[in-house]
Design a protein around this motif. Sequence first.
Motif, PDB file in Angstrom:
ATOM      1  N   GLU A  33       0.844  -1.186   0.000  1.00 30.06           N
ATOM      2  CA  GLU A  33       0.000   0.000   0.000  1.00 30.06           C
ATOM      3  C   GLU A  33       0.883   1.239   0.000  1.00 30.06           C
ATOM      4  N   LEU A  34       0.719   2.053  -1.023  1.00 27.60           N
ATOM      5  CA  LEU A  34       1.487   3.293  -1.142  1.00 27.60           C
ATOM      6  C   LEU A  34       0.664   4.459  -0.615  1.00 27.60           C
ATOM      7  N   SER A  36      -1.201   7.966  -0.607  1.00 27.56           N
ATOM      8  CA  SER A  36      -1.918   8.625  -1.707  1.00 27.56           C
ATOM      9  C   SER A  36      -1.099   9.759  -2.316  1.00 27.56           C
ATOM     10  N   THR A  37      -0.098  10.247  -1.602  1.00 26.31           N
ATOM     11  CA  THR A  37       0.744  11.336  -2.102  1.00 26.31           C
ATOM     12  C   THR A  37       1.974  10.820  -2.855  1.00 26.31           C
ATOM     13  N   TYR A  38       2.076   9.507  -3.022  1.00 25.24           N
ATOM     14  CA  TYR A  38       3.226   8.904  -3.719  1.00 25.24           C
ATOM     15  C   TYR A  38       2.853   8.626  -5.165  1.00 25.24           C
ATOM     16  N   LEU A  57      -1.550  -0.927 -10.254  1.00 25.61           N
ATOM     17  CA  LEU A  57      -1.777   0.008  -9.162  1.00 25.61           C
ATOM     18  C   LEU A  57      -3.260   0.344  -9.134  1.00 25.61           C
ATOM     19  N   ASN A  59      -6.199   1.877  -6.410  1.00 22.47           N
ATOM     20  CA  ASN A  59      -6.511   2.472  -5.107  1.00 22.47           C
ATOM     21  C   ASN A  59      -5.310   2.471  -4.171  1.00 22.47           C
ATOM     22  N   ASN A  60      -4.163   2.854  -4.700  1.00 22.76           N
ATOM     23  CA  ASN A  60      -2.899   2.952  -3.956  1.00 22.76           C
ATOM     24  C   ASN A  60      -2.326   1.603  -3.524  1.00 22.76           C
TER      25      ASN A  60
END
Length: 85
Positions: A33-34, A36-38, A57, A59-60
């Motif tokens: 999970e990344l 949301s700002t990445y 990818l 939803n992050n």
Amino acid sequence: DYYASRGLGDVYKRQTLKNSGNISAYNVEVYDELPSTYILDRESPIIYDGKHIDFELNNNILTFSLPEVPAQSELTVFINGKIVD
């Protein structure tokens, strides 16, 4: 862990995969999970062993596969991108 990279805002995330078993793992799917700002790098988003890795990818949630993680080994994958506001 995230690390500074080439330029302002550029970062990479180092993902280490470890197989402590006595048998190689094949067709290993990795989920991460990344934030949301990445934002993934367009030219080389995911690199393993100097090669680009196909990924999805949604939803992050980043998903990619590796053909093998040998027994008693560690592999490092780099997820390249940028942090934005």
